[in-house]
Design a protein around this motif. Structure first.
Motif, PDB file in Angstrom:
ATOM      1  N   THR A 113       0.713  -1.130   0.122  1.00  0.00           N
ATOM      2  CA  THR A 113      -0.023   0.144  -0.067  1.00  0.00           C
ATOM      3  C   THR A 113       0.909   1.115   0.059  1.00  0.00           C
ATOM      4  OG1 THR A 113      -0.199  -0.294   2.492  1.00  0.00           O
ATOM      5  CG2 THR A 113      -2.016  -1.038   0.862  1.00  0.00           C
ATOM      6  N   PHE A 114       1.724   1.297  -0.755  1.00  0.00           N
ATOM      7  CA  PHE A 114       2.728   2.483  -1.308  1.00  0.00           C
ATOM      8  C   PHE A 114       2.068   3.566  -1.513  1.00  0.00           C
ATOM      9  CE2 PHE A 114       6.036  -0.813  -1.441  1.00  0.00           C
ATOM     10  CZ  PHE A 114       6.946  -0.422  -0.488  1.00  0.00           C
ATOM     11  N   ILE A 115       0.829   3.141  -2.160  1.00  0.00           N
ATOM     12  CA  ILE A 115       0.156   4.491  -2.912  1.00  0.00           C
ATOM     13  C   ILE A 115      -1.214   4.001  -2.804  1.00  0.00           C
ATOM     14  CG2 ILE A 115       1.743   5.408  -4.572  1.00  0.00           C
ATOM     15  CD1 ILE A 115       0.739   3.662  -6.842  1.00  0.00           C
ATOM     16  N   PRO A 165      12.716   3.409  -3.363  1.00  0.00           N
ATOM     17  CA  PRO A 165      12.727   4.284  -2.375  1.00  0.00           C
ATOM     18  C   PRO A 165      11.937   3.975  -1.131  1.00  0.00           C
ATOM     19  CG  PRO A 165      11.390   5.349  -3.942  1.00  0.00           C
ATOM     20  CD  PRO A 165      12.035   3.926  -4.586  1.00  0.00           C
ATOM     21  N   VAL A 166      12.440   4.379   0.262  1.00  0.00           N
ATOM     22  CA  VAL A 166      11.731   4.030   1.354  1.00  0.00           C
ATOM     23  C   VAL A 166      10.724   5.067   1.631  1.00  0.00           C
ATOM     24  CG1 VAL A 166      12.016   3.904   3.868  1.00  0.00           C
ATOM     25  CG2 VAL A 166      13.714   2.591   2.178  1.00  0.00           C
ATOM     26  N   THR A 167       9.636   4.920   1.955  1.00  0.00           N
ATOM     27  CA  THR A 167       8.713   5.985   2.408  1.00  0.00           C
ATOM     28  C   THR A 167       8.207   6.010   3.787  1.00  0.00           C
ATOM     29  OG1 THR A 167       6.389   7.023   1.790  1.00  0.00           O
ATOM     30  CG2 THR A 167       6.817   4.658   1.257  1.00  0.00           C
ATOM     31  N   LEU A 168       7.833   7.110   4.317  1.00  0.00           N
ATOM     32  CA  LEU A 168       7.449   6.928   6.038  1.00  0.00           C
ATOM     33  C   LEU A 168       6.082   6.734   5.719  1.00  0.00           C
ATOM     34  CD1 LEU A 168       8.849  10.096   7.370  1.00  0.00           C
ATOM     35  CD2 LEU A 168       9.906   7.839   7.744  1.00  0.00           C
ATOM     36  N   LYS A 169       5.098   6.780   4.643  1.00  0.00           N
ATOM     37  CA  LYS A 169       3.855   6.269   4.545  1.00  0.00           C
ATOM     38  C   LYS A 169       3.369   5.013   4.664  1.00  0.00           C
ATOM     39  CE  LYS A 169      -0.017   6.784   1.356  1.00  0.00           C
ATOM     40  NZ  LYS A 169      -0.793   7.111   0.000  1.00  0.00           N
ATOM     41  N   TYR A 170       4.148   4.056   4.317  1.00  0.00           N
ATOM     42  CA  TYR A 170       4.146   2.653   4.514  1.00  0.00           C
ATOM     43  C   TYR A 170       5.214   1.794   4.677  1.00  0.00           C
ATOM     44  CZ  TYR A 170       3.094  -1.971   2.886  1.00  0.00           C
ATOM     45  OH  TYR A 170       2.606  -3.387   2.789  1.00  0.00           O
ATOM     46  N   VAL A 171       5.245   0.784   5.675  1.00  0.00           N
ATOM     47  CA  VAL A 171       6.161   0.045   5.803  1.00  0.00           C
ATOM     48  C   VAL A 171       6.029  -1.384   5.764  1.00  0.00           C
ATOM     49  CG1 VAL A 171       7.972  -0.398   7.766  1.00  0.00           C
ATOM     50  CG2 VAL A 171       7.166   1.894   7.484  1.00  0.00           C
ATOM     51  N   PRO A 172       6.383  -1.956   4.785  1.00  0.00           N
ATOM     52  CA  PRO A 172       6.054  -3.274   4.372  1.00  0.00           C
ATOM     53  C   PRO A 172       6.406  -4.453   5.500  1.00  0.00           C
ATOM     54  CG  PRO A 172       7.476  -2.456   2.814  1.00  0.00           C
ATOM     55  CD  PRO A 172       7.224  -1.391   3.480  1.00  0.00           C
ATOM     56  N   HIS A 173       6.036  -5.462   5.604  1.00  0.00           N
ATOM     57  CA  HIS A 173       6.652  -6.394   6.705  1.00  0.00           C
ATOM     58  C   HIS A 173       7.609  -7.392   5.780  1.00  0.00           C
ATOM     59  CE1 HIS A 173       6.967  -9.147   9.959  1.00  0.00           C
ATOM     60  NE2 HIS A 173       6.312 -10.122   9.361  1.00  0.00           N
ATOM     61  N   VAL A 174       8.894  -6.890   5.681  1.00  0.00           N
ATOM     62  CA  VAL A 174       9.847  -7.748   4.800  1.00  0.00           C
ATOM     63  C   VAL A 174      11.058  -7.921   5.913  1.00  0.00           C
ATOM     64  CG1 VAL A 174       8.973  -7.190   2.549  1.00  0.00           C
ATOM     65  CG2 VAL A 174      10.727  -5.537   3.776  1.00  0.00           C
ATOM     66  N   LEU A 175      12.033  -8.503   5.333  1.00  0.00           N
ATOM     67  CA  LEU A 175      13.316  -8.746   6.381  1.00  0.00           C
ATOM     68  C   LEU A 175      14.040  -7.548   5.996  1.00  0.00           C
ATOM     69  CD1 LEU A 175      14.225 -12.362   5.829  1.00  0.00           C
ATOM     70  CD2 LEU A 175      13.723 -11.345   8.058  1.00  0.00           C
ATOM     71  N   VAL A 176      14.803  -6.981   7.047  1.00  0.00           N
ATOM     72  CA  VAL A 176      15.644  -5.981   6.919  1.00  0.00           C
ATOM     73  C   VAL A 176      17.351  -6.662   6.878  1.00  0.00           C
ATOM     74  CG1 VAL A 176      16.493  -3.880   7.902  1.00  0.00           C
ATOM     75  CG2 VAL A 176      14.352  -4.228   8.006  1.00  0.00           C
ATOM     76  N   ALA A 177      18.138  -6.132   5.806  1.00  0.00           N
ATOM     77  CA  ALA A 177      19.408  -6.485   5.760  1.00  0.00           C
ATOM     78  C   ALA A 177      20.360  -5.134   6.115  1.00  0.00           C
ATOM     79  CB  ALA A 177      19.767  -7.089   4.662  1.00  0.00           C
ATOM     80  N   ASN A 178      21.144  -5.136   7.117  1.00  0.00           N
ATOM     81  CA  ASN A 178      22.228  -4.235   7.341  1.00  0.00           C
ATOM     82  C   ASN A 178      23.451  -4.622   7.459  1.00  0.00           C
ATOM     83  OD1 ASN A 178      21.653  -5.202   9.682  1.00  0.00           O
ATOM     84  ND2 ASN A 178      21.787  -3.365  10.973  1.00  0.00           N
ATOM     85  N   GLY A 179      24.643  -3.721   7.796  1.00  0.00           N
ATOM     86  CA  GLY A 179      25.890  -4.077   8.143  1.00  0.00           C
ATOM     87  C   GLY A 179      26.790  -3.654   6.815  1.00  0.00           C
ATOM     88  N   LYS A 180      27.782  -4.506   6.607  1.00  0.00           N
ATOM     89  CA  LYS A 180      28.782  -4.078   5.652  1.00  0.00           C
ATOM     90  C   LYS A 180      28.385  -4.438   4.059  1.00  0.00           C
ATOM     91  CE  LYS A 180      33.665  -4.368   4.803  1.00  0.00           C
ATOM     92  NZ  LYS A 180      35.070  -5.177   5.192  1.00  0.00           N
TER      93      LYS A 180
END
Length: 272
Positions: free
Chosen positions: A50-52, A135-150
């Protein structure tokens, strides 16, 4: 007169009359369509995200092309509107058609994202099912895995293709565990450490699961299953800080209280 096939004449005449009637009807319809105005605008947004929503699309159309309700249909640039909608980073496809009553229907399909990436510079973006950066938006945050680090993958503009093997590996892991009752529920985050090894952060247990890369992923996950079934019940969730299945044929468990390594050489029987 006796040799005239009156049945054939009748059906031929009937066919000609029907064709003439159809031509007249089509000309009337075309004439009506040429002068018909847009009575209303209906937007349908499809997809699990529901990004838009309908309001966003209607607002964009009115801002760029003016209010189309009340305009003659022949003056509305439907193709340009479709192209403008498809330039939105969250849209994969747009189609427009009109009803006989003058209603303009806009069908929009959203992109489906599978992973959220936070790279080593703190830049964030999603990756969709086609390997595009969204792009990331504050309007909608989908339930997906987050990957971070190097993670060195850069982000400069929407809809770029993923370039690095690392992010492709991360997406492969997400795709691989999707639908697997154990791993889809157990993995809550993915981390890339300083050695460029991929680590899986579990929901249950405090140990980090090190897989290294997405190569031979089936084999690695099977060894992790062996750890959960045969080792974890005996030692408990506090025993190890890391469980490493990066190397073939073994499960390396790093004790939490120090750097002592338990190397469990496993002879994997693939039939079991």
């Amino acid at each position: 007169m006796k040799n005239i096939r009156w049945g054939l004449v009748f059906y031929t005449f009937l066919g000609i009359a029907a064709l003439a009637g159809l031509i007249v009807l089509m000309s009337l319809i075309n004439h009506k369509d040429a002068a018909q105005v847009c009575k209303s605008l209906k937007v349908n947004v499809e997809g699990k995200e529901t990004f838009i929503d309908q309001h966003d699309i209607s607002k964009m159309i009115n801002n760029q092309f003016g209010t189309i309700t009340g305009k003659e249909l022949k003056t509305i640039k439907f193709e340009e509107i479709e192209q403008a909608i498809e330039k939105l980073p969250y849209v994969s496809n747009a189609e427009i058609h009109t009803d006989m009553d003058g209603t303009v229907n806009v069908n929009v399909r959203q992109r489906e994202v599978v992973l959220r990436v936070i790279n080593q510079d703190g830049r964030e973006f999603y990756v969709d099912t086609k390997g595009h950066k969204i792009p990331v938006t504050l309007k909608y945050v989908p339930h997906v895995l987050v990957a971070n680090g190097k993670i060195r993958e850069s982000y400069t503009k929407p809809l770029e293709q993923v370039e690095t093997k690392m992010v492709k590996d991360l997406v492969h892991i997400v795709d691989h565990v999707k639908g697997n009752d154990l791993w889809e529920n157990q993995i809550v985050q993915i981390y890339v450490n300083e050695q460029n090894d991929i680590e899986l952060i579990p929901r249950v247990g405090k140990e980090v699961l090190v897989v290294g890369s997405a190569d031979s992923l089936d084999y690695k996950l099977k060894r992790l299953e062996m750890y959960y079934k045969n080792i974890l019940p005996k030692v408990g969730t506090e025993a190890y800080a890391k469980v490493n299945v990066k190397y073939g044929g073994q499960i390396i468990c790093e004790r939490r209280e120090g750097w002592y390594m338990d190397s469990l050489q496993m002879k994997i029987n693939m039939k079991n």
